[in-house]
Design an enzyme around this catalytic site. Structure first.
Site, PDB file in Angstrom:
ATOM      1  N   ASP B 163       3.870  39.690  66.225  1.00  0.00           N
ATOM      2  CA  ASP B 163       5.163  39.645  65.577  1.00  0.00           C
ATOM      3  C   ASP B 163       6.321  39.618  66.573  1.00  0.00           C
ATOM      4  O   ASP B 163       6.582  40.852  66.827  1.00  0.00           O
ATOM      5  CB  ASP B 163       5.422  40.744  64.575  1.00  0.00           C
ATOM      6  CG  ASP B 163       6.841  40.764  63.763  1.00  0.00           C
ATOM      7  OD1 ASP B 163       7.559  39.953  64.210  1.00  0.00           O
ATOM      8  OD2 ASP B 163       7.099  41.787  63.267  1.00  0.00           O
ATOM      9  N   GLU B 193      15.882  40.612  66.097  1.00  0.00           N
ATOM     10  CA  GLU B 193      15.458  40.252  64.594  1.00  0.00           C
ATOM     11  C   GLU B 193      15.108  41.655  64.056  1.00  0.00           C
ATOM     12  O   GLU B 193      15.354  42.058  62.631  1.00  0.00           O
ATOM     13  CB  GLU B 193      14.614  39.357  64.638  1.00  0.00           C
ATOM     14  CG  GLU B 193      14.419  38.904  63.210  1.00  0.00           C
ATOM     15  CD  GLU B 193      13.070  39.746  62.439  1.00  0.00           C
ATOM     16  OE1 GLU B 193      12.682  39.081  61.388  1.00  0.00           O
ATOM     17  OE2 GLU B 193      12.542  40.501  62.862  1.00  0.00           O
ATOM     18  N   GLU B 194      14.389  42.524  64.609  1.00  0.00           N
ATOM     19  CA  GLU B 194      13.932  43.807  64.133  1.00  0.00           C
ATOM     20  C   GLU B 194      15.035  44.823  63.822  1.00  0.00           C
ATOM     21  O   GLU B 194      14.678  45.818  63.105  1.00  0.00           O
ATOM     22  CB  GLU B 194      12.816  44.466  65.187  1.00  0.00           C
ATOM     23  CG  GLU B 194      11.584  43.460  65.270  1.00  0.00           C
ATOM     24  CD  GLU B 194      10.680  43.356  64.464  1.00  0.00           C
ATOM     25  OE1 GLU B 194      11.113  43.756  63.185  1.00  0.00           O
ATOM     26  OE2 GLU B 194       9.695  42.592  64.474  1.00  0.00           O
ATOM     27  N   ASP B 216       7.904  33.049  61.580  1.00  0.00           N
ATOM     28  CA  ASP B 216       7.664  34.267  61.985  1.00  0.00           C
ATOM     29  C   ASP B 216       6.167  34.675  61.435  1.00  0.00           C
ATOM     30  O   ASP B 216       5.774  33.809  60.687  1.00  0.00           O
ATOM     31  CB  ASP B 216       8.825  34.943  61.239  1.00  0.00           C
ATOM     32  CG  ASP B 216       8.929  36.460  61.948  1.00  0.00           C
ATOM     33  OD1 ASP B 216       8.088  37.092  62.569  1.00  0.00           O
ATOM     34  OD2 ASP B 216      10.217  37.036  61.557  1.00  0.00           O
ATOM     35  N   HIS B 302       3.277  45.226  62.830  1.00  0.00           N
ATOM     36  CA  HIS B 302       4.045  46.190  63.441  1.00  0.00           C
ATOM     37  C   HIS B 302       3.119  47.554  63.974  1.00  0.00           C
ATOM     38  O   HIS B 302       3.394  48.722  64.098  1.00  0.00           O
ATOM     39  CB  HIS B 302       5.218  46.918  62.360  1.00  0.00           C
ATOM     40  CG  HIS B 302       6.361  46.108  62.398  1.00  0.00           C
ATOM     41  ND1 HIS B 302       7.667  46.455  62.132  1.00  0.00           N
ATOM     42  CD2 HIS B 302       6.555  44.798  62.652  1.00  0.00           C
ATOM     43  CE1 HIS B 302       8.617  45.639  61.940  1.00  0.00           C
ATOM     44  NE2 HIS B 302       7.993  44.691  62.637  1.00  0.00           N
TER      45      HIS B 302
END
Lengths: 352, 327, 356
Positions: B163, B193-194, B216, B302
């Site tokens: 990711d 983005e996170e 994504d 994650h």
């Protein structure tokens, strides 16, 4: 003193007019242009002697407070908070209600009358009320109608040898610092925005970023300071008396690393004490400015304020003066190093 | 494909510190596009010129990580999350700062109940004996990524930062064998983005494309006793219907679905209950940019052991190429 | 439409399905209606329907050498359900689009919009099989499933993941001018847009008025963000629903049905203009109520205010009871009065330029 004057004015989010008028008058002689935009932000412009880039300095005018939402039969006022307020600090505090500036107090059930289980709980805002002395609904409605704003009533006082206590240090302290900085003329084009409605979601800065579209923006803030009993040292967001604060990242923005390094190096060069913010929570106008149009390089410099968002915030004079010194040095260094600054900005071309 | 993923996923690029990964990607695509630029926030934008429609393709190059916020007198580092970091995933992991300094993530032993575990009662140990020694290697504000080597497990690739280096790999592969089309294509490797889809918002504003497609990863529903979700690893690229950030534009969704049918690859529909993607920010840019997402089904998102099917990723490349040609 | 009565317009509009992100059909219907009143009508890429009513020729109303632009916006989308998964027995698992209260769902009749419409019932574990602890807890959307009586194999031929499901309803007239249906939030607002158009055909106004029936409000304010950016108006009027008065609710957060639109006051709304709306209501004898909003109003005003360089925004809300159910209830007079008030406010705007 400028800061005293600024913190004594009431300017709850959405009702910043008096703060705006005060600042406008003070900076009229030093700015080349001043305008108030459609949502109430005050924007000052000072043309640069060389105009190679646009720098925006921003501080918000608004403070947390309350708004009148109802009236009881016996003339008490119901209210809701505007901005983030810790309900624990409210019972038994003094407030100023409406444009007429009526004095009032926040009342609640006294401890003697509370049931046992009530005693163990915090009192909710929904069950508090403001007493301005009215006996009947009609009278209260007439004096403090629906939608009138309410501010904390708190004097500016000196505390100890170095500290100041006042309401609204967040962010009149930023306003005061920018007003000082506006007195000089610089090589670059300087924009100063005094924004509205930061406390309810960074509203004013969103349209400021769009309108000005600066190359670099520095937000000046009063920030949280948690160096108090019961908190471990590594959880101190900032510490009082340790100098202005540089924020690397918070919930809303990630400061541009080149700009942060530039500020830090400048502080060392000028031997000004600075500290880094140790928590990544909270947010400020930099978040919206960073994301406006094609993106803006941002940084935040803050003055630590204990008990922020309460009627009694505490700030160190040394930090405040340090912050002015730091910002003066940063602006001077930006001039001296135009080439470096332009290099920082090399990617800032909007039209791909 | 595996080699490309390994190169990208192994690079450092915690949100806000995307310098290294940006260079790696730049080297991969150098000479393959008409123009490469970096904007104010650090987005890498590669342009293939054309006289047709303007299409933006986005994959974020940042990864989650941690940031040093305090160094104690014994040299231990306290930290904060950068992006969504679950404390239980972080526990006992190895992290690496940008300069290569390795650290162990552990927790205060006095903690009685593991459910009370928070990032604020955890620390990073880099083996230093004093504050001064730590400060030589790490200063406050420095970020570190989780360590998770890129390896093959069956037909799956296992790594940290799939990711969204998986998505970056899809873009890189597409650029390396550029589809034959007259459309003007903006390949954007986005930043932050996170932290809330930030780079996508500002880069889209500068480009103002006709449509946008984000690549994504998405969660899956194919592991033991997991939340209900129809997406499976190996089931083909997932076509997003909605997530927390937006509802895919019907026109773009149809474009992706029809493209998948045309080239005869398997595909699946995706409804993701948590999380968002760059497309969510892009589609409300300016007067609106119809946007959609091609998702790579990915387990354990994650964590340092994210897993995705290589064939799915290869099919994402095929699908994207077809979309770019077909629009 | 010009000669249709207000309840009939409301009925016409509530009967269309337009779940957020899927408003194409209703957009086409609204385009037809808007064309009866507006000089220009278009549907944008996100299915926002925009109708432009040009200013009356001889009226003042110039800003920077061009006519003032007023945006009047009401969202047309509605909340709904979506197919998340179909299990081997043919039960459909669901997710929500927008804020659906799972508590209203058990035993609700629904329609699944596959390649054809299929009726279904939302089922849940029966009460006698619940453990006492479970029985007291509110039901979650994951606990529910739609039963169509069709086996999985057959069902999958017509229904796929991402298909919409809507609550079955009937447009019902209640006593004393009240009407009940699904999506009264915010088809009442869209009906009010049409009422404003009707009113404005008979009033002189100096501004170009852009009517927008916007999309995806219930999910991300998408339509409002996009259309306010594209139109770039000088003033925005947002029309939405607020909570009607009901037992067990606070008087400060609910508004009486039939007592007129609620005029918003608060930081994100323009103070002078909100006051002007109130003045117009007083002068024209239009009933109104006051809605104090300390921050986010929960409406599209949140998006319009900060569009581009900022748009001074006012908010008019129509009281609606039982929000986000299939029996939302409104008083027809509130819709009409919203139309009258907004139209007269628009006319006043260009006669009283100092409020801008």
């Amino acid at each position: 003193m400028l800061l005293k004057n600024l913190t004594q004015i009431n300017g709850v989010s959405g009702n910043e007019e008096k703060v705006r008028e005060f600042i406008k008058k003070e900076i009229e002689n030093v700015a080349d242009e001043i305008k108030v935009d459609k949502v109430g932000n005050l924007i000052a412009y000072k043309k640069g002697t060389a105009s190679k880039f646009k720098l925006l300095l921003s501080a918000h005018m608004d403070e947390v407070g309350f708004i009148v939402t109802g009236h009881s039969e016996d003339g008490l006022i119901k209210f809701r908070p505007v901005g983030g307020i810790d309900q624990r600090v409210l019972p038994g505090k003094r407030v100023v209600v409406g444009d007429k500036g009526l004095k009032g107090v926040i009342g609640c059930k006294p401890i003697h009358l509370q049931e046992k289980d009530e005693r163990d709980k915090n009192i909710k805002i929904k069950s508090m009320y403001i007493d301005i002395g009215c006996d009947k609904r009609d009278e209260a409605e007439k004096l403090a109608g629906l939608g009138e704003y309410i501010a904390f009533d708190s004097k500016f006082t000196e505390l100890g040898s170095d500290c100041i206590k006042a309401k609204a240090l967040d962010d009149r302290v930023g306003c005061a610092i920018i007003m000082e900085l506006l007195k000089q003329r610089y090589e670059f084009d300087l924009y100063a925005s005094f924004t509205v409605q930061e406390e309810i979601g960074l509203r004013g800065s969103e349209v400021v970023g769009y309108q000005i579209n600066p190359d670099i923006a520095i937000v000046i803030e009063g920030t949280t300071c948690s160096d108090v009993p019961g908190i471990k040292e590594h959880e101190y967001s900032t510490e009082l008396g340790k100098g202005p604060v540089i924020t690397v990242m918070d919930r809303t923005a990630y400061a541009d690393k080149d700009v942060v390094n530039f500020i830090y190096d400048t502080a060392r060069k000028y031997k000004i004490d600075v500290q880094f913010k140790k928590t990544t929570t909270g947010g400020n106008d930099a978040g919206k400015i960073q994301r406006s149009r094609c993106g803006v390089k941002v940084a935040s410099i803050s003055v630590p304020c204990r008990y922020i968002h309460s009627p009694s915030s505490v700030m160190s004079r040394k930090d405040y003066e340090g912050c002015i010194k730091l910002m003066e040095a940063v602006l001077k260094e930006l001039e001296n190093n135009t080439d470096y600054t332009l290099k920082i900005l090399n990617g800032g071309n909007c039209n791909v | 494909m595996f080699e490309t993923i390994k190169k990208l996923a192994g690079s450092f690029g915690v949100s806000g510190s995307e310098e290294q990964i940006r260079e790696v990607i730049k080297n991969e695509i150098d000479g393959k596009v008409d123009e490469i630029k970096v904007d104010a926030l650090g987005n890498l934008i590669a342009v293939k010129k054309g006289s047709g429609k303007k299409i933006m393709v986005a994959a974020h190059m940042d990864e989650i990580g941690v940031m040093a916020t305090y160094i104690d007198e014994k040299g231990f580092i306290r930290f904060s999350n950068v992006g969504w970091v679950w404390q239980y995933f972080a526990l006992g992991q190895r992290v690496m700062f940008k300069n290569g300094t390795a650290g162990a993530v552990f927790y205060e032993q006095k903690l009685k109940e593991i459910k009370d575990l928070k990032l604020s009662n955890m620390y990073i140990d880099i083996g230093a004996k004093s504050r001064e020694e730590t400060e030589k290697k790490v200063k406050i504000g420095d970020t570190a990524c989780f360590v998770g080597d890129t390896v093959l497990a069956g037909n799956m690739v296992m790594s940290k930062a799939l990711d969204d280096r998986g998505g970056c790999a899809v873009l890189v592969k597409t650029i390396q064998e550029m589809p034959d089309t007259d459309n003007e294509i903006y390949f954007v490797f986005t930043v932050q983005e996170e932290l809330g889809l930030r780079g996508a918002k500002t880069s889209a504003f500068g480009i103002m494309p006709d449509i946008a497609i984000a690549i994504d990863v998405t969660d899956t529903g194919d592991t033991p006793e997991c939340e209900l979700m129809e997406v499976k690893c190996g089931g083909g690229p997932a076509i997003k219907i909605k997530d927390r950030s937006f509802i895919a534009h019907p026109e773009v969704r149809r474009l992706i679905e029809n493209s998948a049918k045309e080239i005869g690859i398997p595909y699946q529909f995706e409804i993701m209950e948590q999380g968002g993607t760059d497309a969510g920010a892009i589609h409300v840019t300016g007067g609106g940019v119809p946007s959609g997402v091609i998702s790579i089904p990915c387990r354990y998102v994650h964590s340092p052991v994210e897993m995705a099917d290589i064939t799915d990723i290869e099919n994402c490349v095929k699908l994207l190429r077809q979309c770019l040609k077909g629009y | 439409m010009k000669n249709m009565k207000t309840p009939d317009i409301l009925k016409d509009l509530t009967c269309s399905i337009a779940v957020s992100g899927h408003e194409e059909l209703l957009a086409r219907r609204l385009k037809e209606i808007f064309m009866e009143f507006c000089e220009e009508v278009w549907i944008d890429k996100f299915y926002n329907v925009v109708g432009k009513m040009t200013a009356s020729a001889d009226e003042n109303g110039y800003i920077d050498g061009r006519k003032m632009k007023v945006l009047v916006m009401a969202h047309m989308d509605e909340i709904g359900l979506m197919v998340k998964s179909i299990d081997e027995k043919g039960f459909i698992r669901i997710t929500s689009v927008g804020g659906v209260d799972p508590k209203i769902l058990p035993a609700h009749e629904v329609i699944i919009h596959g390649t054809r419409d299929i009726p279904g019932i939302i089922g849940a574990k029966p009460p006698h099989l619940l453990k006492p602890a479970e029985a007291n807890k509110s039901i979650k959307i994951e606990d529910l499933a739609v039963d169509t009586g069709i086996c999985a194999e057959e069902l999958k031929k017509v229904v796929s993941i991402g298909d919409l499901i809507t609550l079955d309803f009937e447009f019902t007239e209640l006593k004393n001018g009240k009407f009940s249906a699904k999506t009264v939030d915010n088809r009442s607002g869209v009906t009010a847009l049409i009422e404003i158009m009707k009113e404005l055909t008979g009033i002189k106004h100096g501004a170009d008025v852009y009517f927008v029936a916007s999309t995806q409000e219930e999910t991300h304010l998408t339509g409002a963000i996009i259309s306010s950016y594209a139109i770039e108006p000088d003033v925005a009027i947002v029309i939405d629903a607020c909570h009607g008065n009901m037992p067990d609710t606070s008087k400060e957060e609910t508004y009486a049905l039939g007592k007129g639109p609620a005029v918003g006051i608060g930081p994100v709304l323009d103070r002078k203009m909100s006051q002007t709306v109130i003045n117009v209501a007083k002068d024209e004898n239009i009933p109104y109520q006051i809605d104090v909003e300390p921050s986010d109003t929960g409406t599209e005003a949140w998006a319009t205010q900060v569009s581009r360089a900022g748009i001074p925004t006012v908010l008019l809300s129509i009281p609606v009871r039982y929000m986000h159910t299939a029996v939302e209830t409104v008083h027809v007079d509130d819709i009409k009065n919203t139309g009258r008030l907004a139209a007269r406010f628009i006319a006043r705007l260009t006669r009283n330029m100092e409020v801008i």
